[in-house]
Design a protein around this motif. Structure first.
Motif, PDB file in Angstrom:
ATOM      1  N   LEU A  58      70.895  56.164  16.196  1.00  0.00           N
ATOM      2  CA  LEU A  58      70.993  57.410  16.972  1.00  0.00           C
ATOM      3  C   LEU A  58      71.388  57.065  18.397  1.00  0.00           C
ATOM      4  CD1 LEU A  58      67.423  58.742  17.875  1.00  0.00           C
ATOM      5  CD2 LEU A  58      68.007  56.352  17.518  1.00  0.00           C
ATOM      6  N   PHE A  59      71.923  58.050  19.126  1.00  0.00           N
ATOM      7  CA  PHE A  59      72.243  57.861  20.548  1.00  0.00           C
ATOM      8  C   PHE A  59      71.203  58.516  21.456  1.00  0.00           C
ATOM      9  CE2 PHE A  59      76.971  57.538  19.380  1.00  0.00           C
ATOM     10  CZ  PHE A  59      76.921  56.151  19.396  1.00  0.00           C
ATOM     11  N   ARG A  60      70.365  59.394  20.929  1.00  0.00           N
ATOM     12  CA  ARG A  60      69.364  60.112  21.738  1.00  0.00           C
ATOM     13  C   ARG A  60      68.381  59.113  22.362  1.00  0.00           C
ATOM     14  NH1 ARG A  60      69.131  65.115  23.740  1.00  0.00           N
ATOM     15  NH2 ARG A  60      69.567  66.105  21.713  1.00  0.00           N
ATOM     16  N   CYS A  61      68.017  59.365  23.617  1.00  0.00           N
ATOM     17  CA  CYS A  61      67.041  58.507  24.298  1.00  0.00           C
ATOM     18  C   CYS A  61      66.064  59.375  25.075  1.00  0.00           C
ATOM     19  CB  CYS A  61      67.751  57.533  25.242  1.00  0.00           C
ATOM     20  SG  CYS A  61      66.657  56.245  25.919  1.00  0.00           S
ATOM     21  N   ASN A  62      64.894  58.826  25.380  1.00  0.00           N
ATOM     22  CA  ASN A  62      63.905  59.541  26.192  1.00  0.00           C
ATOM     23  C   ASN A  62      63.947  59.090  27.647  1.00  0.00           C
ATOM     24  OD1 ASN A  62      62.991  57.041  25.465  1.00  0.00           O
ATOM     25  ND2 ASN A  62      61.008  57.726  24.683  1.00  0.00           N
ATOM     26  N   LEU A  63      64.985  58.322  28.018  1.00  0.00           N
ATOM     27  CA  LEU A  63      65.262  57.985  29.411  1.00  0.00           C
ATOM     28  C   LEU A  63      66.731  58.280  29.705  1.00  0.00           C
ATOM     29  CD1 LEU A  63      63.423  54.548  29.878  1.00  0.00           C
ATOM     30  CD2 LEU A  63      62.769  56.757  30.874  1.00  0.00           C
ATOM     31  N   SER A  64      67.054  58.409  30.982  1.00  0.00           N
ATOM     32  CA  SER A  64      68.449  58.605  31.401  1.00  0.00           C
ATOM     33  C   SER A  64      68.749  57.582  32.493  1.00  0.00           C
ATOM     34  CB  SER A  64      68.658  60.032  31.917  1.00  0.00           C
ATOM     35  OG  SER A  64      68.423  60.970  30.892  1.00  0.00           O
ATOM     36  N   CYS A  65      69.012  56.349  32.091  1.00  0.00           N
ATOM     37  CA  CYS A  65      69.189  55.257  33.042  1.00  0.00           C
ATOM     38  C   CYS A  65      70.577  55.342  33.689  1.00  0.00           C
ATOM     39  CB  CYS A  65      69.037  53.910  32.341  1.00  0.00           C
ATOM     40  SG  CYS A  65      67.463  53.746  31.452  1.00  0.00           S
TER      41      CYS A  65
ATOM     42  N   GLY B  77      70.695  54.568  22.389  1.00  0.00           N
ATOM     43  CA  GLY B  77      69.530  55.417  22.254  1.00  0.00           C
ATOM     44  C   GLY B  77      68.206  54.641  22.164  1.00  0.00           C
ATOM     45  N   GLU B  78      67.166  55.412  21.946  1.00  0.00           N
ATOM     46  CA  GLU B  78      65.844  54.833  21.764  1.00  0.00           C
ATOM     47  C   GLU B  78      65.518  54.848  20.278  1.00  0.00           C
ATOM     48  OE1 GLU B  78      63.440  53.161  23.324  1.00  0.00           O
ATOM     49  OE2 GLU B  78      62.513  53.257  21.351  1.00  0.00           O
ATOM     50  N   PRO B  79      65.496  53.691  19.616  1.00  0.00           N
ATOM     51  CA  PRO B  79      65.335  53.671  18.157  1.00  0.00           C
ATOM     52  C   PRO B  79      63.985  54.207  17.684  1.00  0.00           C
ATOM     53  CG  PRO B  79      65.305  51.450  19.084  1.00  0.00           C
ATOM     54  CD  PRO B  79      65.740  52.351  20.179  1.00  0.00           C
TER      55      PRO B  79
ATOM     56  N   ILE C  12      63.752  45.138  17.328  1.00  0.00           N
ATOM     57  CA  ILE C  12      63.835  46.514  17.841  1.00  0.00           C
ATOM     58  C   ILE C  12      63.940  46.452  19.356  1.00  0.00           C
ATOM     59  CG2 ILE C  12      62.661  48.711  18.136  1.00  0.00           C
ATOM     60  CD1 ILE C  12      61.411  48.417  15.457  1.00  0.00           C
ATOM     61  N   CYS C  13      65.050  46.949  19.890  1.00  0.00           N
ATOM     62  CA  CYS C  13      65.266  46.974  21.334  1.00  0.00           C
ATOM     63  C   CYS C  13      64.819  48.339  21.860  1.00  0.00           C
ATOM     64  CB  CYS C  13      66.743  46.739  21.636  1.00  0.00           C
ATOM     65  SG  CYS C  13      67.080  46.472  23.374  1.00  0.00           S
ATOM     66  N   THR C  14      63.703  48.371  22.590  1.00  0.00           N
ATOM     67  CA  THR C  14      63.059  49.636  22.936  1.00  0.00           C
ATOM     68  C   THR C  14      62.622  49.671  24.387  1.00  0.00           C
ATOM     69  OG1 THR C  14      61.129  51.036  22.466  1.00  0.00           O
ATOM     70  CG2 THR C  14      60.871  48.691  22.072  1.00  0.00           C
ATOM     71  N   ASN C  15      62.544  50.900  24.946  1.00  0.00           N
ATOM     72  CA  ASN C  15      61.964  51.043  26.289  1.00  0.00           C
ATOM     73  C   ASN C  15      60.445  51.095  26.228  1.00  0.00           C
ATOM     74  OD1 ASN C  15      61.203  53.780  25.664  1.00  0.00           O
ATOM     75  ND2 ASN C  15      63.246  54.479  26.278  1.00  0.00           N
ATOM     76  N   ALA C  16      59.876  51.128  25.044  1.00  0.00           N
ATOM     77  CA  ALA C  16      58.427  50.985  24.785  1.00  0.00           C
ATOM     78  C   ALA C  16      57.605  52.219  25.136  1.00  0.00           C
ATOM     79  CB  ALA C  16      57.850  49.760  25.497  1.00  0.00           C
ATOM     80  N   LEU C  17      58.235  53.312  25.532  1.00  0.00           N
ATOM     81  CA  LEU C  17      57.448  54.488  25.902  1.00  0.00           C
ATOM     82  C   LEU C  17      56.688  55.067  24.704  1.00  0.00           C
ATOM     83  CD1 LEU C  17      59.860  56.338  28.379  1.00  0.00           C
ATOM     84  CD2 LEU C  17      57.921  54.845  28.896  1.00  0.00           C
ATOM     85  N   LEU C  18      57.181  54.849  23.493  1.00  0.00           N
ATOM     86  CA  LEU C  18      56.523  55.372  22.288  1.00  0.00           C
ATOM     87  C   LEU C  18      55.802  54.282  21.498  1.00  0.00           C
ATOM     88  CD1 LEU C  18      59.383  57.751  21.057  1.00  0.00           C
ATOM     89  CD2 LEU C  18      57.185  58.434  22.029  1.00  0.00           C
ATOM     90  N   LEU C  19      55.762  53.080  22.047  1.00  0.00           N
ATOM     91  CA  LEU C  19      55.255  51.959  21.252  1.00  0.00           C
ATOM     92  C   LEU C  19      53.771  52.109  20.908  1.00  0.00           C
ATOM     93  CD1 LEU C  19      56.178  49.385  19.958  1.00  0.00           C
ATOM     94  CD2 LEU C  19      55.577  48.162  22.030  1.00  0.00           C
TER      95      LEU C  19
END
Length: 382
Positions: free
Chosen positions: A35-42, A81-83, A105-112
Motif C-alpha cells: 500500500l502507499f497510505r501512511c500515517n505520517l507525511s514526511c 506507505g506504512e505497512p 518490515i520497514c515501519t515508523n513504529a507508531l502502530l507497533l
C-alpha cells in the motif's frame, strides 16, 4: 557485523549460484509495497503524494505471496506507505517466513505496540524502525513531534519480546556528523541489532527539495561521521562493509537496480524502488523488457546524485562475492576516511529527466474507475 551469519551464508551461496548459472540480472531483495497510505507525511518522502482512490488500494495476501514466489529473492522488505496499516500483513509475513525468506518490515513504529502480538520472533524476521537521528532530527524529518519517543519505546518493547530489531536512518543536507555519531551510540545502547544508513533520494514529488545531498556532499558527510569512530568500527551496521566504503567515496559502483525489484499496487515498478517510470505486469516482463542501461548515475538525470542502499547495496554485495579480500579489509580496518576519493562517474552523457507522474496517476485512476464500473455491473452471464 549486524547481518546474521545465517543470512550471510544464504545470500552468499545464492549469489554464487546465480553467477555459476550465468545470470546477469537476478534479485537480492524484493521491495514489496502492499500500500502507499501512511500515517505520517514526511517532508522528504515521495511515496505518499497520490490521490485518495490510489492511497486506498491494497495488494491482497494472494498478490503479495504470488510476488514473493514470482521473484524468488532471498530477502523480502515490506515497505510502503506504512505497512502496519495493511490488515493482512501478519499473514504476508507468515507466508514469507514459511518460504524461508528473510523478512524485514520497514515501519515508523507508531502502530507497533498495538500490533506486535500479531507477530512471532524468528531468525527470519526483523523489525526495521525508521529513525532519522536523535529526537530533534527525527521529529523534524517526519514533521511531527513525539514520533521519536514512540519509536524508541517500540524498539525497547520489541527487543524485550525477543525480536530482532534494526533502525533505518536516512540522512539529509545540513546533518551534523558529531550529532549522528552520538545518535548511533544511543541506538547501540538501546540494544538494536544493526543500523541501516543511507543518504535520502531526491524524490521529485517530495515537499522539501532543499535538503537532498549530492554525491560529493554525501561522501564528505559519511567520511566525517566514520572519522569520529575509526572508520565506523564501533557501530554495528546492517549493511555490507563495501557499501559503507562506497558512501565514503572509496568505491565507484554503478547502480544495480534489478537487485531490488519492487512490486506495488501498480505492478512491477520500473526501474527501481525510487523511480516510477512505468510498470510491468509480471516479474519476468520487468527483468526482460526493462532497458536497464537507460538508468543509473551517468545514464539518467534523475539518478545523478543517488547513492541509496536500495540501488548500491546489491552492487557492493556482488563485489564482495567476487573480491572477498576487499570486504575483509574494510571490515578489519574500517572505512577509509582520509586521502583522495576514487573518481566519480561522469555525468556528461546522461539523458534528461522525463516526468511521468501525472500520466501514471491518470492511467491508474482510469483503471480504478473501470474496476468500479465492472464491479457494479456484476459478472457477465452467458
Amino acid at each position: 557485523m549486524g547481518i546474521p551469519f545465517r543470512q550471510i551464508l544464504r545470500i552468499g551461496g545464492y549469489v554464487v549460484r546465480q553467477h555459476l548459472l550465468g545470470r546477469r540480472h537476478y534479485p537480492l531483495v524484493l521491495m514489496l509495497e502492499p500500500l502507499f497510505r501512511c500515517n505520517l507525511s514526511c517532508a522528504g518522502c515521495g511515496k505518499i503524494d497520490y490521490p485518495d482512490p490510489i492511497l486506498n488500494r491494497r495488494l491482497s495476501l494472494e498478490d503479495c505471496l504470488g510476488a514473493i514466489d514470482e521473484c524468488g529473492a532471498p530477502v523480502v522488505v515490506l515497505a510502503g506507505g506504512e505497512p502496519l496499516l495493511h490488515k493482512e500483513l501478519p499473514q504476508i509475513v507468515e507466508g514469507a517466513v514459511t518460504r524461508r525468506k528473510f523478512v524485514i518490515i520497514c515501519t515508523n513504529a507508531l502502530l507497533l505496540e498495538k500490533k506486535i502480538h500479531q507477530y512471532q520472533p524468528s531468525p527470519y524476521f526483523t523489525w526495521s524502525i525508521h529513525l532519522d537521528g536523535d529526537k530533534g532530527m527525527h521529529d523534524r524529518s517526519v514533521c511531527q513531534p513525539g514520533v521519536y519517543d514512540r519509536a524508541v519505546a517500540a524498539i525497547k518493547l520489541a527487543r524485550a519480546k525477543g525480536f530482532r530489531v534494526t533502525i533505518n536512518c536516512t540522512l539529509f543536507k545540513g546533518t551534523d556528523p558529531e550529532r549522528v555519531a552520538r545518535f548511533f551510540d544511543t541506538v547501540m545502547e538501546l540494544g538494536v541489532n544493526g543500523i541501516t544508513v543511507s543518504p535520502g533520494y531526491a524524490y521529485e514529488r517530495a515537499p522539501d527539495q532543499q535538503h537532498f545531498l549530492n554525491r560529493k556532499a554525501t561522501k564528505e558527510l559519511f567520511r566525517s561521521i566514520f572519522r569520529l569512530d575509526q572508520g565506523g568500527k564501533r557501530w554495528v551496521f546492517n549493511q555490507s562493509a563495501l557499501f559503507l566504503d562506497f558512501l565514503a567515496g572509496n568505491q565507484a559502483y554503478h547502480c544495480t537496480p534489478w537487485g531490488n525489484p519492487t512490486r506495488t499496487i501498480f505492478g512491477w515498478q520500473r526501474p527501481c524502488y525510487l523511480l516510477g517510470e512505468g510498470y510491468a505486469k509480471t516479474y519476468r516482463e520487468l527483468m526482460e523488457e526493462t532497458d536497464w542501461e537507460a538508468y543509473g548515475t551517468g545514464h539518467y538525470e534523475k539518478c545523478a546524485d543517488c547513492m541509496v542502499h536500495s540501488g548500491y547495496e546489491a552492487s557492493a554485495v556482488r563485489d564482495a562475492v567476487r573480491r572477498p579480500w576487499k570486504a575483509a579489509r574494510v571490515a578489519w580496518q574500517g572505512v577509509t576516511t582520509r586521502g583522495p576519493m576514487v573518481p566519480d562517474i561522469p555525468l556528461g552523457q546522461q539523458r534528461p529527466a522525463q516526468f511521468t507522474y501525472s500520466r501514471n496517476v491518470t492511467e491508474r485512476l482510469g483503471e480504478i474507475a473501470d474496476l468500479k464500473i465492472g464491479s457494479e455491473k456484476g459478472p457477465t452471464v452467458t
